[in-house]
Enzyme design. Structure first.
Site, PDB file in Angstrom:
ATOM      1  N   ARG A  73       0.844  -1.197   0.000  1.00 26.58           N
ATOM      2  CA  ARG A  73       0.000   0.000   0.000  1.00 26.58           C
ATOM      3  C   ARG A  73       0.876   1.242   0.000  1.00 26.58           C
ATOM      4  O   ARG A  73       2.060   1.211   0.352  1.00 26.58           O
ATOM      5  CB  ARG A  73      -0.903   0.020   1.230  1.00 26.58           C
ATOM      6  CG  ARG A  73      -0.142   0.061   2.534  1.00 26.58           C
ATOM      7  CD  ARG A  73      -0.922   0.672   3.676  1.00 26.58           C
ATOM      8  NE  ARG A  73      -0.162   0.577   4.916  1.00 26.58           N
ATOM      9  CZ  ARG A  73       0.804   1.409   5.275  1.00 26.58           C
ATOM     10  NH1 ARG A  73       1.143   2.410   4.473  1.00 26.58           N
ATOM     11  NH2 ARG A  73       1.442   1.261   6.427  1.00 26.58           N
ATOM     12  N   GLY A  74       0.280   2.373  -0.354  1.00 26.40           N
ATOM     13  CA  GLY A  74       0.997   3.631  -0.266  1.00 26.40           C
ATOM     14  C   GLY A  74       1.175   4.051   1.181  1.00 26.40           C
ATOM     15  O   GLY A  74       0.532   3.523   2.086  1.00 26.40           O
ATOM     16  N   GLY A  75       2.067   5.009   1.409  1.00 28.56           N
ATOM     17  CA  GLY A  75       2.260   5.534   2.753  1.00 28.56           C
ATOM     18  C   GLY A  75       3.483   4.963   3.444  1.00 28.56           C
ATOM     19  O   GLY A  75       4.300   4.261   2.844  1.00 28.56           O
ATOM     20  N   TYR A  77       4.896   4.052   7.814  1.00 22.18           N
ATOM     21  CA  TYR A  77       4.548   3.131   8.902  1.00 22.18           C
ATOM     22  C   TYR A  77       3.214   3.510   9.539  1.00 22.18           C
ATOM     23  O   TYR A  77       2.908   4.685   9.716  1.00 22.18           O
ATOM     24  CB  TYR A  77       5.618   3.151  10.001  1.00 22.18           C
ATOM     25  CG  TYR A  77       6.838   2.330   9.684  1.00 22.18           C
ATOM     26  CD1 TYR A  77       6.833   0.946   9.847  1.00 22.18           C
ATOM     27  CD2 TYR A  77       7.990   2.941   9.216  1.00 22.18           C
ATOM     28  CE1 TYR A  77       7.956   0.199   9.554  1.00 22.18           C
ATOM     29  CE2 TYR A  77       9.123   2.202   8.919  1.00 22.18           C
ATOM     30  CZ  TYR A  77       9.097   0.829   9.091  1.00 22.18           C
ATOM     31  OH  TYR A  77      10.212   0.083   8.792  1.00 22.18           O
ATOM     32  N   PHE A 146      -5.092   6.681   6.076  1.00 20.03           N
ATOM     33  CA  PHE A 146      -5.395   6.116   4.766  1.00 20.03           C
ATOM     34  C   PHE A 146      -4.152   5.438   4.208  1.00 20.03           C
ATOM     35  O   PHE A 146      -3.039   5.948   4.352  1.00 20.03           O
ATOM     36  CB  PHE A 146      -5.810   7.206   3.773  1.00 20.03           C
ATOM     37  CG  PHE A 146      -7.098   7.901   4.083  1.00 20.03           C
ATOM     38  CD1 PHE A 146      -7.808   7.629   5.238  1.00 20.03           C
ATOM     39  CD2 PHE A 146      -7.614   8.842   3.212  1.00 20.03           C
ATOM     40  CE1 PHE A 146      -8.995   8.271   5.528  1.00 20.03           C
ATOM     41  CE2 PHE A 146      -8.804   9.497   3.483  1.00 20.03           C
ATOM     42  CZ  PHE A 146      -9.494   9.216   4.645  1.00 20.03           C
ATOM     43  N   GLY A 147      -4.346   4.324   3.549  1.00 19.11           N
ATOM     44  CA  GLY A 147      -3.272   3.662   2.823  1.00 19.11           C
ATOM     45  C   GLY A 147      -3.913   2.842   1.728  1.00 19.11           C
ATOM     46  O   GLY A 147      -4.660   1.905   2.012  1.00 19.11           O
ATOM     47  N   CYS A 176       2.919   7.417   9.913  1.00 18.00           N
ATOM     48  CA  CYS A 176       2.811   8.008   8.574  1.00 18.00           C
ATOM     49  C   CYS A 176       3.962   8.965   8.271  1.00 18.00           C
ATOM     50  O   CYS A 176       3.852   9.818   7.388  1.00 18.00           O
ATOM     51  CB  CYS A 176       1.470   8.727   8.399  1.00 18.00           C
ATOM     52  SG  CYS A 176       0.045   7.652   8.683  1.00 18.00           S
TER      53      CYS A 176
END
Length: 214
Positions: A73-75, A77, A146-147, A176
């Site tokens: 996923r994006g992002g 920790y 969000f991720g 994040c």
């Protein structure tokens, strides 16, 4: 595409993280092939950290505190664990004629903001600091992270909302990648709500917000 065609799956016990990712990957293929409906999957994980595609070693402050999973996923920790409601959202952006990632993320934000508003929590979306935020005692804190990932124009992964989360676990990471701000929860804000109550409102607001997302 009508929200009535979106399947809802709610888990009653914690789901292993790797098992969840495997399930989502298979679901993405099935949705892309037209074999299954879109899905919103509500669950929680055992206590763990996940490292997104933008994670850096410096942001993992306590590597031995909890299991750490690398994920696509994006992002950066983040923490998942008991008391945190996760909504994994698998929607077909192509059939919805919404091949716009920014718009999708904003719509996710609107969904969570409207859900929190029902519980008298005033929150807002910050496009520079992805997630949903509140101001508590004059301090900005993140309440929902969000991720996401998109494959074949199918979304997966999603949103995590802190309900009665043990916030001390966030001390093991820079959430994040944002050092300047902390995290909060319904409980810390003095709002007591069960998963059952939250899930009912979450689905209602999803149908309202995503009804025009097509």
């Amino acid at each position: 595409m009508s929200c009535d065609l979106v399947e809802w799956k709610i888990e009653s016990s914690p789901i292993d993280y790797q098992e969840a990712v495997y399930f989502m990957q298979r679901k993405v293929d099935s949705i892309s092939d037209g074999l299954q409906k879109e899905l919103v999957w509500l669950l929680e994980h055992p206590a763990l950290y996940t490292a997104g595609t933008g994670a850096t070693v410096e942001d993992l402050l306590a590597s031995n505190l909890l299991p750490v999973y690398s994920t696509n996923r994006g992002g950066k920790y983040t923490y998942h664990g008991p008391g945190q409601r996760i909504a994994y959202v698998m929607l077909n952006l192509k059939t919805r004629n919404k091949c716009n990632v920014r718009l999708y993320v904003k719509t996710l934000g609107d969904w969570i903001i409207n859900t929190l508003s029902h519980f008298s929590i005033k929150s807002y979306f910050n496009p520079d600091l992805i997630g949903v935020w509140v101001t508590h005692n004059g301090i900005e804190k993140k309440i929902a992270a969000f991720g996401i990932r998109i494959r074949k124009w199918i979304t997966y992964h999603g949103v995590s909302v802190n309900i009665y989360t043990d916030l001390s676990h966030y001390l093991g990471i820079v959430p994040c990648g944002i050092k300047e701000y902390g995290v909060t929860s319904f409980k810390q804000l003095g709002v007591n709500v069960s998963y059952e109550e939250f899930d009912i409102v979450l689905e209602k607001k999803f149908n309202e917000i995503f009804s025009s997302f097509n």
